[in-house]
Scaffold this active site. Structure first.
Site, PDB file in Angstrom:
ATOM      1  N   SER A   1      39.252  39.138  61.473  1.00 29.67           N
ATOM      2  CA  SER A   1      40.048  38.579  60.381  1.00 29.67           C
ATOM      3  C   SER A   1      41.080  39.556  59.828  1.00 29.67           C
ATOM      4  CB  SER A   1      39.124  38.139  59.230  1.00 29.67           C
ATOM      5  OG  SER A   1      38.423  39.252  58.700  1.00 29.67           O
TER       6      SER A   1
ATOM      7  N   GLU B   1      35.229  36.936  46.499  1.00 31.66           N
ATOM      8  CA  GLU B   1      35.879  37.240  47.776  1.00 31.66           C
ATOM      9  C   GLU B   1      34.800  37.169  48.841  1.00 31.66           C
ATOM     10  OE1 GLU B   1      38.772  40.363  48.140  1.00 31.66           O
ATOM     11  OE2 GLU B   1      38.727  40.760  45.981  1.00 31.66           O
TER      12      GLU B   1
ATOM     13  N   THR C   1      40.369  31.364  58.346  1.00 32.72           N
ATOM     14  CA  THR C   1      40.161  32.670  57.724  1.00 32.72           C
ATOM     15  C   THR C   1      39.756  33.767  58.706  1.00 32.72           C
ATOM     16  OG1 THR C   1      37.839  32.162  57.267  1.00 32.72           O
ATOM     17  CG2 THR C   1      39.458  31.557  55.578  1.00 32.72           C
TER      18      THR C   1
ATOM     19  N   GLU D   1      45.283  45.063  15.335  1.00 29.47           N
ATOM     20  CA  GLU D   1      45.761  45.069  13.951  1.00 29.47           C
ATOM     21  C   GLU D   1      45.735  46.473  13.354  1.00 29.47           C
ATOM     22  OE1 GLU D   1      43.261  41.199  14.333  1.00 29.47           O
ATOM     23  OE2 GLU D   1      43.454  43.134  15.355  1.00 29.47           O
TER      24      GLU D   1
ATOM     25  N   CYS E   1      38.992  43.431  10.865  1.00 30.03           N
ATOM     26  CA  CYS E   1      40.453  43.537  10.790  1.00 30.03           C
ATOM     27  C   CYS E   1      41.017  42.680   9.663  1.00 30.03           C
ATOM     28  CB  CYS E   1      41.070  43.127  12.121  1.00 30.03           C
ATOM     29  SG  CYS E   1      40.751  44.324  13.437  1.00 30.03           S
TER      30      CYS E   1
END
Length: 363
Positions: free
Chosen positions: A172, A294, A165, A56, A88
């Site tokens: 991999s 991960e 995987t 803003e 704001c």
């Protein structure tokens, strides 16, 4: 409530501005603002980094005197409290806008609705809920952290079409293509933390940094390492921007890690393993909005079983690796289809020859 075509058009523009902060605003939300007068944009802005002006303020500075009697479109309720920057809501009042359109209320229960109340108390018309679903999708982690004190957790897996995987011998690299791997870096870049397991570190020695995407910020790297087996020369530790969560470990090694600038966190469960729920609460308190996992099948399965995963990013390569290769999730044997984890598909798209399936875990 009905939403006018014009309101949707301008709010969509504000949402596009908010997305500019996708990689940089953490721990703050991504927010955009557009100020419109007589059908023309007179000012716009986005919040890009914590401690810097909010959306803003940028938009009002651009609009100047033209903000008087204009309409402000904001993707999140204007703040009503003094934090690192002034409220704001007060800035909008001072600028003399006569209407504010808000996509969604602030999810923080301590402040939710107060910015809207302050505007209405100054006889400014306020419309709430325009493009709310899109605004919520832009800040899933901020919303969860404010309402449930936990981050939004995405889990990424790269696999063959038959869901494997790695080969039985652990090889991999690489299952998926460079195009798919580049897409992963976009998810890394918008995450506050990346979580992996010690098994993945010992096997691949990954740095888990953001590459292929331009960003000024690297996420915190978190290693789940119950017995504190991590080598001190692991790539993931070398810049010090890492946290090792452990359940049991050697005091001398802990001290060496801390000298390196690596944070350590003792969070043990009854089984002598890292308490994943407690780890997520700690990350939320740091604060972290979005977390990307991960890891290998063991940690993937553990996160899934504890109900801590919100979304899956599954990358499938056009390869078949066979039943002896390693799977995606280590889960206990299921006797009934009702025991399976139900998913809701959000998106399917192709990167080169690879396919990315984006799915939410159903409650």
């Amino acid at each position: 409530m009905s939403q006018s075509t014009q309101d949707i058009e301008w709010m969509t523009r504000a949402l596009r501005l908010a997305a500019r902060g996708l990689y940089t605003t953490t721990p703050n939300p991504r927010v955009g603002c557009v100020i419109v007068k007589h059908g023309q944009v007179v000012g716009e802005g986005a919040h890009l980094k914590a401690g810097e002006p909010h959306a803003e303020v940028h938009a009002l500075q651009a609009a100047g005197d033209l903000a008087r009697d204009a309409t402000a479109y904001v993707t999140l309720e204007p703040c009503s409290h003094f934090g690192r920057t002034p409220p704001c809501a007060d800035a909008l009042v001072k600028a003399g806008v006569n209407r504010v359109v808000v996509a969604m209320q602030d999810p923080n229960p301590l402040v939710s609705g107060k910015g809207i109340e302050r505007l209405r108390a100054q006889n400014i018309a306020v419309t709430v809920g325009v493009c709310e679903a899109q605004a919520r999708a832009l800040n899933p982690g901020f919303i969860l952290r404010m309402t449930q004190q936990r981050p939004y957790v995405r889990l990424k897996v790269a696999a063959s079409l038959d869901g494997r995987t790695a080969l039985l011998n652990g090889v991999s690299q690489w299952i998926t293509s460079a195009d798919a791997r580049k897409d992963v870096h976009h998810w890394r870049a918008q995450s506050c933390a990346i979580v992996t397991g010690i098994g993945s570190i010992l096997k691949d020695d990954s740095a888990l940094t953001v590459r292929d995407v331009q960003t000024s910020r690297q996420p915190l790297r978190v290693i789940v390492d119950s017995k504190l087996r991590i080598p001190l020369n692991a790539k993931v530790l070398q810049d010090g921007h890492a946290l090792v969560a452990y359940a049991q470990g050697d005091a001398a090694k802990l001290e060496l890690l801390q000298v390196m600038g690596v944070r350590t966190l003792h969070v043990a469960n009854a089984q002598g393993l890292v308490d994943l729920a407690a780890l997520m609460q700690t990350l939320a308190a740091l604060p972290c909005n979005e977390v990307l996992i991960e890891a290998g099948a063991t940690l993937n399965g553990a996160f899934l079983q504890t109900g801590l995963v919100d979304e899956l990013l599954l990358y499938y390569a056009p390869k078949l690796m066979g039943s002896t290769a390693r799977g995606m999730f280590a889960l206990p044997e299921m006797a009934h289809m009702a025991d399976a984890h139900p998913l809701h598909i959000l998106d399917i798209r192709q990167f080169g020859q690879d396919i990315r399936v984006q799915a939410k875990l159903q409650p």
